[in-house]
Motif scaffolding. Structure first.
Motif, short mmCIF file in Angstrom:
data_model
loop_
_atom_site.label_atom_id
_atom_site.label_comp_id
_atom_site.label_asym_id
_atom_site.label_seq_id
_atom_site.Cartn_x
_atom_site.Cartn_y
_atom_site.Cartn_z
N SER A 170 -5.03 13.25 -11.02
CA SER A 170 -4.41 14.38 -10.71
C SER A 170 -2.94 14.31 -10.41
N PRO A 171 -2.14 15.49 -10.60
CA PRO A 171 -0.85 15.29 -10.27
C PRO A 171 -0.53 14.89 -8.76
N GLY A 172 0.47 13.89 -8.37
CA GLY A 172 0.61 13.63 -7.10
C GLY A 172 1.51 12.27 -7.28
N SER A 173 1.83 11.73 -6.02
CA SER A 173 2.53 10.34 -5.76
C SER A 173 1.35 9.67 -5.51
N TYR A 174 1.45 8.08 -6.24
CA TYR A 174 0.48 7.25 -5.70
C TYR A 174 1.09 5.91 -5.61
N THR A 175 0.30 5.00 -5.00
CA THR A 175 0.63 3.58 -4.79
C THR A 175 -0.52 2.84 -4.75
N LEU A 176 -0.62 1.91 -5.93
CA LEU A 176 -1.61 1.14 -6.01
C LEU A 176 -1.58 -0.24 -5.30
N LYS A 177 -2.40 -0.79 -4.46
CA LYS A 177 -2.17 -1.73 -3.95
C LYS A 177 -3.21 -2.79 -4.15
N VAL A 178 -2.75 -4.30 -4.40
CA VAL A 178 -3.86 -5.36 -4.79
C VAL A 178 -3.50 -6.65 -3.92
N LYS A 179 -4.51 -6.95 -3.40
CA LYS A 179 -4.56 -8.39 -2.71
C LYS A 179 -5.57 -9.29 -3.34
N ALA A 180 -5.38 -10.45 -3.09
CA ALA A 180 -6.36 -11.59 -3.67
C ALA A 180 -6.52 -12.48 -2.41
N VAL A 181 -8.04 -12.94 -2.71
CA VAL A 181 -8.65 -13.84 -1.53
C VAL A 181 -9.02 -15.05 -2.38
N THR A 182 -8.95 -16.33 -1.90
CA THR A 182 -9.23 -17.66 -2.56
C THR A 182 -10.49 -18.11 -2.06
N MET A 183 -10.92 -19.03 -2.64
CA MET A 183 -12.32 -19.61 -2.10
C MET A 183 -12.24 -20.04 -0.77
N ASP A 184 -11.12 -20.23 -0.14
CA ASP A 184 -11.30 -20.77 1.43
C ASP A 184 -11.04 -19.46 2.26
N ASN A 185 -11.36 -18.12 1.47
CA ASN A 185 -11.27 -16.89 2.27
C ASN A 185 -9.87 -16.68 2.89
N VAL A 186 -8.91 -17.21 2.08
CA VAL A 186 -7.44 -16.86 2.55
C VAL A 186 -6.78 -15.79 1.89
N TRP A 187 -6.42 -14.58 2.50
CA TRP A 187 -5.98 -13.58 1.85
C TRP A 187 -4.43 -13.47 1.63
N SER A 188 -3.97 -12.76 0.73
CA SER A 188 -2.68 -12.50 0.56
C SER A 188 -1.97 -11.76 1.75
N GLU A 189 -1.00 -12.34 2.12
CA GLU A 189 -0.23 -11.68 3.23
C GLU A 189 0.40 -10.36 2.76
N PRO A 198 0.28 -7.34 0.05
CA PRO A 198 -0.27 -7.15 -1.31
C PRO A 198 0.73 -6.66 -2.26
N ALA A 199 0.38 -7.03 -3.67
CA ALA A 199 1.51 -6.49 -4.59
C ALA A 199 1.01 -4.71 -4.51
N GLN A 200 2.14 -4.22 -4.88
CA GLN A 200 2.07 -2.61 -4.88
C GLN A 200 2.91 -2.12 -6.18
N TYR A 201 2.43 -1.02 -6.60
CA TYR A 201 2.86 -0.19 -7.74
C TYR A 201 2.93 1.19 -7.48
N SER A 202 4.27 1.58 -7.39
CA SER A 202 4.37 3.31 -6.97
C SER A 202 4.58 3.98 -8.43
N PHE A 203 4.04 5.05 -8.60
CA PHE A 203 4.27 5.99 -9.70
C PHE A 203 3.94 7.60 -9.45
N ILE A 204 4.44 8.22 -10.11
CA ILE A 204 4.07 9.69 -9.73
C ILE A 204 3.43 10.30 -10.96
N ILE A 205 2.39 11.12 -11.03
CA ILE A 205 1.96 11.72 -12.27
C ILE A 205 2.62 13.33 -11.91
N ASN A 206 3.59 13.66 -12.71
CA ASN A 206 4.11 15.08 -12.69
C ASN A 206 3.12 16.14 -12.83
#
Length: 978
Positions: free
Chosen positions: A712-731, A733-741
């Motif tokens: 639906s129309p609005g301002s969005y930010t998608l955030k993604v983080k990763a975790v290794t097999m040692d259970n170490v998480w990204s410090e 997260p990568a993020q991508y912002s976009f707008i659906i007019n």
């Protein structure tokens, strides 16, 4: 309490005999299916997406992406896929690429055969030409960023400085320059074909010192010189322009390699040394000087940020990701890979292993093999104790071991515990008095005295036991776990049963060990691990750890408590280490964590350096868990996007936010983490925020894309983080912002226009209506004035003339004429009165219900006072707020006036009551007199009552007339209002 496990004997065999047959069958199958050798490497080729198999250089940028230079262009590897840049697609100037240079964190130069291409954030931006050189013979190479910010490079025997994207020669030498480094106040240069290195001043005008050999720089900025043997150059001396040799590490002193055999050298972050030979063999030397060689056809080495070793060559890229493990198998000289027992002789740092074809010793990185004294194989284990080696097979064998250039053994004595070939020793433990206790599997507990005599202490179907001071714990495959008191006498030993634990999750016991807190850990055949937690009163509480605690396999072969107090469990499902946080217990599977350890682990021993030695169905393994360090936090990057199923390159744009139309609301975004130790074990979690509203993170899964559909129309930010097999998480997260007019009809400005438009229409209609009402008011005022002035005056004149005519002196008239004049006068007065009511109602100044009631009250009071009638006038609250139109006000007035007038004229009443009240959305008007009344059914034909009924219907009101002769009259008017 769990029910007791009971033995079921359908075929006449005991449980112990069935278990024996099962184990023997398992041994035979395991010996047949073990692989020949473990895999240390993963290879990446053109089949995996690389531009070419013939690689020339490898490089890792600051974001963690791997770069490969080849004869087919360059490739970026992000942990999921390779992206290629070739000359055909105008990605690079030439497909023949030979090296990389990190100009800055985000800027990388790619050396090709015809130019140098500049990339920023893995995007081509420009080219540095070679100014007409014989480009395909000798391109610029060996780029160097100096401390003062200059960029230098070499070509043949010349040194160039890159200014304004153009190379300018600044120095030349007799031979080809293959390497050069900045060291303090001078440069260190390697040339060919003389295989010499020399130091020059900063202006390249004076050679300060020269040395024979080849030089390499490691990650710690140490310089290594190879000249028939390995040397370490003193860094401070180099900075002053002097060659000075320093002692090399002890681990490398055993290595003696001629100068012609060295191609590359690497000292990694874990203390390993990697030597690439001219024959393309890679030699790895550990911290103790043990060397292993791998024929990998390699031409270059690189250690990445996660300590993986990358090797490039003519067959692609090879990643050595399993460097924490060494596997010893048939290819290393082991007669059989089915290893069931392992022990360490710490005096000489040797490892002894038992397998299906004998036992072997790893001594000074060489394997030496020995046969069993009998041609029989059971479940074999062994134990090194001083200069003695105890071997548990179909009986007990005692050897003396000694060493010179190799290990030697001498059989001192042997004992047979049972009569059958499958009655092998299952457990052995020395006692404090020098004797040795042991059990044959599913047999008796025996004591081997210091004099060498074998005594049966406890008959029964036993498999495991533990001597704990003056107590003995025994377990088997039929009786559960038993606790005994040891009663020692001069020449004998007796046992007193203290308690037998039978109602256990699994009564088939394989192992018993004790931790430093006095707790017992018991391994079972099917249900994992039992913990007997010791209480203050010396009793025990039993806990069962199995699949719910991460222990994925319940067949426990060994329980080992390491030097740090950690509980380690060897199972058919791998090796597990217990992790505890408060009351929560979880067993972490170390098999995928440390590399490619296979699932079936039978025995664990710990070396003095904290590393593990494991016995398995695939040989024996040296696991350097003491060197292992968790992976760094993974960096996540967006790598691609599809918009309405069409590729979209805006994901790589530098814009902080992208805008899409409302029709472009289906997005698929690809992402990856630059983590390479085990790419398949990386998991990802994401969340989508809309208009800054926070949402929950998804559960981590091994995915590389997420679909966002029907947004639906609005301002969005998608955030993604990763975790290794040692259970170490990204410090971060990568993020991508976009707008659906929003569509134009949903925008604020469009809605504002619509609101303004509707408001304009309403305002126009209101003004029009107001003007119309003003005109009506003016007209009503004029009509009321005209009626009052014209018709009212005429009627008043008629009344006056008729009265004057009747009362004129001397005028005698007959009765008929007098009656007519009376009628004229009366009718005129009535008409004048009615006209007065009409004029009053039409006048806009009287447009309120309050004035209607006030006029009625005035009229009633004037008429009743003259006749002596008592008027009772009752009004409800807030009646003046009733909002009625002119017709309703007029009809209510006329109905009430008619009712009051009738009561005064005809009822002969003494009291007249008028009541007005409101109930919910209705008003009720009651006019009641106490007169003579009338028959409301027969006498309802008068015009007055009919007119009242008609006016009530006009305003949709109910009129009720109730009267009886002698009982007065009641008139009630009910009207609905809003």
């Amino acid at each position: 309490m769990l029910p007791e496990r009971k033995s079921i004997n359908r075929f006449g065999y005991s449980t112990s005999n069935c278990i024996k047959l099962l184990l023997l069958f398992f041994f035979l199958v395991a010996e047949k299916v073990v692989p020949a050798q473990q895999k240390y490497f993963r290879t990446y080729t053109a089949n995996d997406g690389l531009a070419s198999n013939q690689l020339m250089a490898v490089f890792q940028d600051a974001d963690g992406f791997m770069w490969f230079a080849s004869f087919g262009g360059i490739s970026f590897y992000d942990g999921q896929r390779s992206i290629n840049y070739t000359a055909e697609h105008k990605g690079v100037t030439d497909n023949i690429t030979t090296g990389f240079f990190a100009r800055s964190k985000d800027e990388t130069w790619v050396v090709t055969s015809s130019a140098t291409d500049v990339f920023i954030k893995r995007k081509w931006v420009r080219t540095i030409p070679l100014n007409g050189f014989d480009t395909y013979a000798h391109p610029l190479s060996n780029y160097l960023l100096t401390k003062d910010g200059r960029v230098l490079a070499s070509r043949n025997g010349c040194i160039y400085e890159i200014k304004n994207a153009m190379p300018q020669p600044i120095a030349s030498f007799e031979n080809e320059v293959t390497k050069f480094f900045e060291t303090g106040s001078c440069f260190l240069i390697q040339d060919l074909p003389k295989d010499s290195v020399f130091l020059v001043n900063k202006s390249f005008s004076n050679i300060l010192s020269r040395q024979k050999g080849r030089v390499f720089r490691d990650r710690y900025n140490r310089y290594w010189l190879f000249d028939k043997q390995l040397h370490l150059l003193d860094t401070l001396s180099l900075q002053r322009g002097i060659f000075k040799l320093s002692p090399i590490p002890e681990a490398l002193r055993k290595i003696n390699i001629g100068i012609d055999e060295i191609k590359d050298f690497l000292a990694d972050s874990d203390g390993f040394y990697w030597i690439l030979l001219e024959n393309k063999t890679v030699m790895r030397v550990d911290g103790e000087g043990n060397a292993r060689a791998f024929n990998l056809n390699a031409t270059g080495l690189l250690e990445d940020a996660e300590s993986n070793i990358w090797m490039i060559g003519d067959a692609g890229a090879i990643k050595y990701f399993d460097k924490y493990n060494d596997y010893y198998s048939v290819s290393d000289g082991l007669p059989s890979e089915f290893v069931t027992g392992i022990t360490e002789d710490r005096r000489f740092h040797s490892i002894w292993v038992a397998h299906a074809k004998g036992f072997s010793c790893l001594y000074q990185n060489r394997l030496f093999n020995f046969p069993y004294p009998v041609n029989e194989f059971g479940w074999v284990d062994l134990k090194a104790q001083g200069d003695s080696l105890w071997v548990e097979n179909n009986g007990l064998f005692l050897y003396k071991i000694y060493y010179d250039s190799r290990p030697h053994i001498k059989l001192l004595k042997q004992w047979r515990l049972g009569k059958g070939k499958d009655d092998w020793v299952s457990c052995m433990q020395p006692d404090s008095n020098g004797s040795m206790f042991m059990t044959e599997i599913h047999g008796n507990l025996c004591q081997l005295t210091p004099e060498g005599k074998l005594k049966t202490i406890l008959p029964g179907e036993l498999c495991a036991f533990l001597i704990d001071g003056n107590e003995l714990w025994t377990g088997g495959f039929e009786r559960g776990l038993s606790r005994w008191r040891i009663i020692r006498e001069k020449d004998s030993l007796h046992l007193q049963l203290l308690h037998r634990y039978t109602n256990l999750p699994d009564s088939l016991i394989r192992n018993i060990v004790k931790d430093s807190a006095g707790n017992l850990w018991v391994g079972t055949l099917y249900k994992g691990l039992l913990k007997f937690e010791k209480q203050k009163d010396n009793s025990f509480v039993v806990h069962n750890y199995y699949s719910q605690n991460g222990l994925t396999n319940g067949w426990v072969f060994d329980i080992f408590i390491d030097s740090k107090g950690k509980i380690n469990v060897a199972t058919l499902g791998g090796i597990f280490e217990m992790q505890q946080s408060g009351d929560s217990v979880y067993f972490e599977n170390l098999s995928p964590k440390y590399g490619t350890i296979l699932n079936e682990i039978y025995k664990i021993v710990e070396s003095r350096d904290g590393s593990f030695w494991l016995a398995s169905k695939s040989g024996f393994i040296h696991t350097r868990k003491n060197l292992y360090h968790p992976l760094p936090p993974p960096k996540v990057f967006f790598t691609g996007m599809f918009r309405n199923n069409q590729p979209d390159s805006s994901i790589s744009s530098s814009k902080s936010s992208q805008s899409f139309s409302y029709k472009e609301n289906n997005l698929v975004l690809d992402f990856t983490a630059t983590s390479f130790r085990n790419e398949g074990q990386v998991r990802y979690s994401y969340k989508l925020e809309k208009n800054n509203d926070s949402s929950k993170w998804s559960l981590p899964r091994p995915i590389h894309s997420v679909s966002l559909l029907a947004l639906s129309p609005g301002s969005y930010t998608l955030k993604v983080k990763a975790v290794t097999m040692d259970n170490v998480w990204s410090e971060v997260p990568a993020q991508y912002s976009f707008i659906i007019n929003a569509p134009f009809w949903s925008t604020w400005w469009f809605r504002t226009l619509i609101v303004l438009f509707v408001a304009g229409i309403v305002a126009g209609f209101y003004r029009f209506r107001l003007n119309q009402l003003k005109k009506v008011m003016v007209l009503r005022t004029k009509i009321s004035r005209d009626l009052h002035d014209e018709i009212g005056s005429t009627l008043s004149g008629i009344v006056i003339i008729s009265e004057m005519t009747k009362n004129q002196p001397g005028n005698e008239m007959n009765s008929e004429l007098k009656t007519s004049l009376d009628k004229i006068s009366t009718n005129s007065e009535e008409m004048l009165e009615k006209m007065s009511d009409i004029v009053w109602a039409i006048n806009p100044q009287n447009d309120s219900f309050e004035k209607v009631i006030s006029r009625l009250k005035t009229y009633a009071k004037n008429t009743t006072d003259s006749l002596g009638i008592h008027l009772h006038f009752s009004l409800g609250k807030d009646f003046e707020k009733y909002n009625l139109d002119m017709q309703k006000r007029s009809n209510i007035y006329l109905i009430c006036k008619e009712a009051i007038n009738n009561a005064i004229k005809y009822s002969e009443c003494r009291n007249l009551k008028f009541a007005l009240q409101r109930e919910d959305h209705h008003i009720t008007i009651s006019i009641v007199d106490d007169g003579k009344g009338f028959n409301s059914i027969k006498d309802f034909g008068g015009n007055g009552l009919k007119n009242m009924k008609s006016r009530a219907q006009e305003i949709k009101a109910d009129l009720n007339v109730n009267s009886e002769k002698g009982k007065g009259t009641s008139i009630n008017l009910f009207l609905k209002i809003t």
